[in-house]
Motif scaffolding. Sequence first.
Motif, PDB file in Angstrom:
ATOM      1  N   UNK A  40       0.874  -1.176   0.000  1.00  0.00           N
ATOM      2  CA  UNK A  40       0.000   0.000   0.000  1.00  0.00           C
ATOM      3  C   UNK A  40       0.911   1.224   0.000  1.00  0.00           C
ATOM      4  N   UNK A  41       0.400   2.332  -0.516  1.00  0.00           N
ATOM      5  CA  UNK A  41       1.258   3.496  -0.736  1.00  0.00           C
ATOM      6  C   UNK A  41       0.760   4.695   0.059  1.00  0.00           C
ATOM      7  N   UNK A  42       1.701   5.418   0.661  1.00  0.00           N
ATOM      8  CA  UNK A  42       1.297   6.561   1.495  1.00  0.00           C
ATOM      9  C   UNK A  42       0.791   7.726   0.642  1.00  0.00           C
ATOM     10  N   UNK A  43       0.133   8.671   1.290  1.00  0.00           N
ATOM     11  CA  UNK A  43      -0.339   9.871   0.593  1.00  0.00           C
ATOM     12  C   UNK A  43       0.818  10.818   0.305  1.00  0.00           C
ATOM     13  N   UNK A  44       0.493  11.969  -0.259  1.00  0.00           N
ATOM     14  CA  UNK A  44       1.535  12.962  -0.554  1.00  0.00           C
ATOM     15  C   UNK A  44       2.146  13.525   0.727  1.00  0.00           C
ATOM     16  N   UNK A  45       3.428  13.839   0.659  1.00  0.00           N
ATOM     17  CA  UNK A  45       4.047  14.646   1.701  1.00  0.00           C
ATOM     18  C   UNK A  45       3.710  16.097   1.341  1.00  0.00           C
ATOM     19  N   UNK A  46       3.056  16.841   2.254  1.00  0.00           N
ATOM     20  CA  UNK A  46       2.587  18.183   1.890  1.00  0.00           C
ATOM     21  C   UNK A  46       3.720  19.056   1.337  1.00  0.00           C
ATOM     22  N   UNK A  47       3.401  19.873   0.359  1.00  0.00           N
ATOM     23  CA  UNK A  47       4.437  20.704  -0.269  1.00  0.00           C
ATOM     24  C   UNK A  47       4.830  21.884   0.609  1.00  0.00           C
TER      25      UNK A  47
END
Length: 376
Positions: A317-324
């Motif tokens: 499973x893949x994590x969400x985005x790291x906030x910019x």
Amino acid sequence: METILFNTPYLSGKEQKYVKEVFESKHYAGNGKFTKKCQALLEEITGSKVLLTTSCTAALELTSLALDIEDGDEIIVPSYTFVSTASAYERCGAKIVFAEIEPSTLMLDIRDVKKKLTERTRAVVTVHYGGLPSDLSGLIGLCKEHDIDLIEDAAQGFGTVSMGGHLGTFGRFGTISFHETKNIHCGLGGAIYINNPEEFDRIENIWERGTNRTKLFRGLVDKYTWLESGSSFYPSELQSAFLLAQLESLNSNLKIRQKLTEQYFLHLADLETEGKLTIQKGMPTDQWNHHAVVCIFPSENICEKVRVYLKNKQINAYIGYVPLHSSPKGAEMGWKKEDLPVTEEISQRILRLPLHCEMDSGDIERVCLELRSVLE
Ligand SMILES: *Cc1c(COP(=O)(O)O)cnc(C)c1O
């Protein structure tokens, strides 16, 4: 036990045949038969004017040239997105203004966008995360009211229809990705939708290194010349041939993904009712491209525990985005973690489940069974 991969790039079976035709034609460079066929097919599907690009990143960069960004112009983008949504404008001198997302949709929160409008705001870039529609009607109204542009980063949205139109056809421009992690791909590739046909000629010039070379091919001028800032934005015929095979099988791709996704939802419904997770939901669709199943867990700890547990069970499973805004580049631009507390907090609680066309119902059952075990 076999590993369930997060993604396996889709293949329709006709890619090699079309790529071979490129060798036979001896026209490799781009803007040839296959590029034109892909564009014609995309125009038929969407009803917009379309140009292929080498990536969605390139398509976004093309929009920043089209907008004639000047130093200090402000572009509002979600912080919870892929880097290109922001970098395409930052590199032209725009000031990037990050806005919050709504916790249930993980897409732009219009209330926060409103708060961030200033005299210098030029455009809002909305991201259709997971191939689900963001709040388009709200954003269209807001942008009209303030006379600013709406750009749709529909990188994940190809094939989704909402309010009677394809994602990417509502803003001034829409950008699509055909990267191998998306439903339909050509390794690396993309497209721009030009939704005001009057703008097409100029966008085509920017796309062709800032020249009117395509007009020469059409016999409209007898020599071509440099007109404005542009770049080499289109893919080679090899990529376009690959892409045509994929575009022609869009419907079967959608059907496979729909079946898998519906099975996920069936199995996850109980966990959702029990409050053990929630599934990302967007605005209503007429047709969804079933790009991603995005789970939001009650806490960062649970989310990480689930990810590691699944990994040990050979499920990726893949994590969400790291906030910019809280990235090193965001810090350099003057942003602090606490500027966007909702984004900062929720982005730590997101996992995308494996989803690709080589999965079968047994795989989905295995993922859901393990999810249930770890959450109980
Ligand atoms: C994948 C993606 C991109 C970048 O697409 P490329 O074709 O790899 O440049 C941009 N924005 C979003 C939201 C994406 O998911």
